[in-house]
Motif scaffolding. Structure first.
Motif, PDB file in Angstrom:
ATOM      1  N   ALA A 187      -6.836 -33.914 -12.895  1.00 32.79           N
ATOM      2  CA  ALA A 187      -6.971 -34.775 -11.899  1.00 32.79           C
ATOM      3  C   ALA A 187      -6.030 -35.018 -10.704  1.00 32.79           C
ATOM      4  CB  ALA A 187      -7.433 -36.143 -12.657  1.00 32.79           C
ATOM      5  N   GLY A 188      -4.779 -34.771 -11.186  1.00 34.51           N
ATOM      6  CA  GLY A 188      -3.701 -34.771 -10.343  1.00 34.51           C
ATOM      7  C   GLY A 188      -3.518 -33.630  -9.456  1.00 34.51           C
ATOM      8  N   ILE A 189      -4.030 -32.496  -9.984  1.00 38.09           N
ATOM      9  CA  ILE A 189      -4.163 -31.231  -9.218  1.00 38.09           C
ATOM     10  C   ILE A 189      -5.304 -31.405  -8.226  1.00 38.09           C
ATOM     11  CG2 ILE A 189      -4.482 -28.716  -9.301  1.00 38.09           C
ATOM     12  CD1 ILE A 189      -3.257 -28.914 -12.069  1.00 38.09           C
ATOM     13  N   ALA A 190      -6.322 -31.932  -8.558  1.00 40.38           N
ATOM     14  CA  ALA A 190      -7.578 -32.082  -7.780  1.00 40.38           C
ATOM     15  C   ALA A 190      -7.130 -33.032  -6.771  1.00 40.38           C
ATOM     16  CB  ALA A 190      -8.862 -32.684  -8.396  1.00 40.38           C
ATOM     17  N   ALA A 191      -6.535 -34.099  -7.119  1.00 37.06           N
ATOM     18  CA  ALA A 191      -5.915 -35.224  -6.056  1.00 37.06           C
ATOM     19  C   ALA A 191      -4.876 -34.448  -4.991  1.00 37.06           C
ATOM     20  CB  ALA A 191      -5.438 -36.246  -6.547  1.00 37.06           C
ATOM     21  N   SER A 192      -4.056 -33.705  -5.598  1.00 34.82           N
ATOM     22  CA  SER A 192      -3.162 -33.108  -4.547  1.00 34.82           C
ATOM     23  C   SER A 192      -3.708 -32.058  -3.460  1.00 34.82           C
ATOM     24  CB  SER A 192      -2.037 -32.177  -5.357  1.00 34.82           C
ATOM     25  OG  SER A 192      -2.568 -31.151  -5.804  1.00 34.82           O
ATOM     26  N   VAL A 193      -4.889 -31.322  -4.004  1.00 34.39           N
ATOM     27  CA  VAL A 193      -5.642 -30.673  -3.137  1.00 34.39           C
ATOM     28  C   VAL A 193      -6.343 -31.429  -2.067  1.00 34.39           C
ATOM     29  CG1 VAL A 193      -7.712 -29.185  -3.001  1.00 34.39           C
ATOM     30  CG2 VAL A 193      -6.280 -28.756  -4.835  1.00 34.39           C
ATOM     31  N   MET A 194      -6.766 -32.639  -2.257  1.00 36.94           N
ATOM     32  CA  MET A 194      -7.254 -33.475  -1.250  1.00 36.94           C
ATOM     33  C   MET A 194      -6.280 -34.019  -0.349  1.00 36.94           C
ATOM     34  SD  MET A 194     -10.605 -34.227  -2.417  1.00 36.94           S
ATOM     35  CE  MET A 194     -11.693 -35.106  -3.126  1.00 36.94           C
ATOM     36  N   VAL A 195      -5.093 -34.427  -0.928  1.00 40.35           N
ATOM     37  CA  VAL A 195      -4.122 -34.919  -0.097  1.00 40.35           C
ATOM     38  C   VAL A 195      -3.473 -33.892   0.824  1.00 40.35           C
ATOM     39  CG1 VAL A 195      -1.579 -35.975  -0.149  1.00 40.35           C
ATOM     40  CG2 VAL A 195      -3.469 -36.751  -1.631  1.00 40.35           C
ATOM     41  N   LEU A 196      -3.256 -32.812   0.281  1.00 40.03           N
ATOM     42  CA  LEU A 196      -2.709 -31.417   1.107  1.00 40.03           C
ATOM     43  C   LEU A 196      -3.867 -31.249   1.984  1.00 40.03           C
ATOM     44  CD1 LEU A 196      -1.085 -29.495  -1.748  1.00 40.03           C
ATOM     45  CD2 LEU A 196       0.086 -30.566   0.073  1.00 40.03           C
ATOM     46  N   GLY A 197      -5.051 -31.054   1.737  1.00 37.97           N
ATOM     47  CA  GLY A 197      -6.086 -30.684   2.667  1.00 37.97           C
ATOM     48  C   GLY A 197      -6.240 -31.824   3.895  1.00 37.97           C
ATOM     49  N   ALA A 198      -6.061 -33.031   3.599  1.00 38.94           N
ATOM     50  CA  ALA A 198      -5.645 -34.157   4.522  1.00 38.94           C
ATOM     51  C   ALA A 198      -4.617 -33.704   5.567  1.00 38.94           C
ATOM     52  CB  ALA A 198      -5.755 -35.567   3.926  1.00 38.94           C
ATOM     53  N   ALA A 199      -3.601 -33.556   4.844  1.00 37.52           N
ATOM     54  CA  ALA A 199      -2.216 -33.203   5.724  1.00 37.52           C
ATOM     55  C   ALA A 199      -2.594 -32.028   6.531  1.00 37.52           C
ATOM     56  CB  ALA A 199      -1.063 -33.040   4.550  1.00 37.52           C
ATOM     57  N   VAL A 200      -3.201 -30.882   6.021  1.00 39.65           N
ATOM     58  CA  VAL A 200      -3.315 -29.955   7.043  1.00 39.65           C
ATOM     59  C   VAL A 200      -4.180 -30.402   8.142  1.00 39.65           C
ATOM     60  CG1 VAL A 200      -4.249 -27.567   6.925  1.00 39.65           C
ATOM     61  CG2 VAL A 200      -2.861 -28.299   5.208  1.00 39.65           C
ATOM     62  N   ALA A 201      -5.146 -30.957   7.737  1.00 36.41           N
ATOM     63  CA  ALA A 201      -6.309 -31.196   8.746  1.00 36.41           C
ATOM     64  C   ALA A 201      -5.621 -32.297   9.819  1.00 36.41           C
ATOM     65  CB  ALA A 201      -7.616 -32.009   8.365  1.00 36.41           C
TER      66      ALA A 201
END
Length: 113
Positions: A99-113
């Motif tokens: 769940a932490g990895i999935a959340a990090s993908v979301m947060v990193l995607g938001a940081a890139v966007a």
């Protein structure tokens, strides 16, 4: 004003990251992993879509920031993965890792966007 193509690419990246949150890969690590070899553990981050997306997002984010982040962020990411692997190999239970990895993908995607 941002270029329309850049806006579309950002939206596509955000949608891709959001859809990834629903991927069944997050449930791929349930159960006992005592049967895994060292090589299986070493290759594991390269086989899961959640891990690959996180690594790509870190690289994109580093390239957007530039400077020292261009090499510091991509080096920090595997160092943290090695630390997590060492904790796992030592028998320390880490709850909610996927769940932490999935959340990090979301947060990193938001940081890139």
């Amino acid at each position: 004003m941002r270029h329309p193509l850049a806006r579309a690419a950002s939206l596509a990246a955000l949608v891709a990251v959001a859809v990834t949150g629903f991927a069944p890969a997050a449930f791929a690590h349930v159960g006992d992993h005592s049967h895994m070899s060292f090589m299986e553990g070493l290759m594991h981050p390269l086989g899961g879509l959640d891990h690959i997306l996180a690594m790509v997002a870190v690289g994109l984010w580093a390239s957007q920031i530039g400077g020292r982040a261009l090499w510091l962020l991509p080096l920090t990411f595997p160092a943290v993965m090695v630390a997590g692997g060492a904790l796992g190999m030592s028998g320390i239970a880490l709850p909610w890792v996927e769940a932490g990895i999935a959340a990090s993908v979301m947060v990193l995607g938001a940081a890139v966007a």
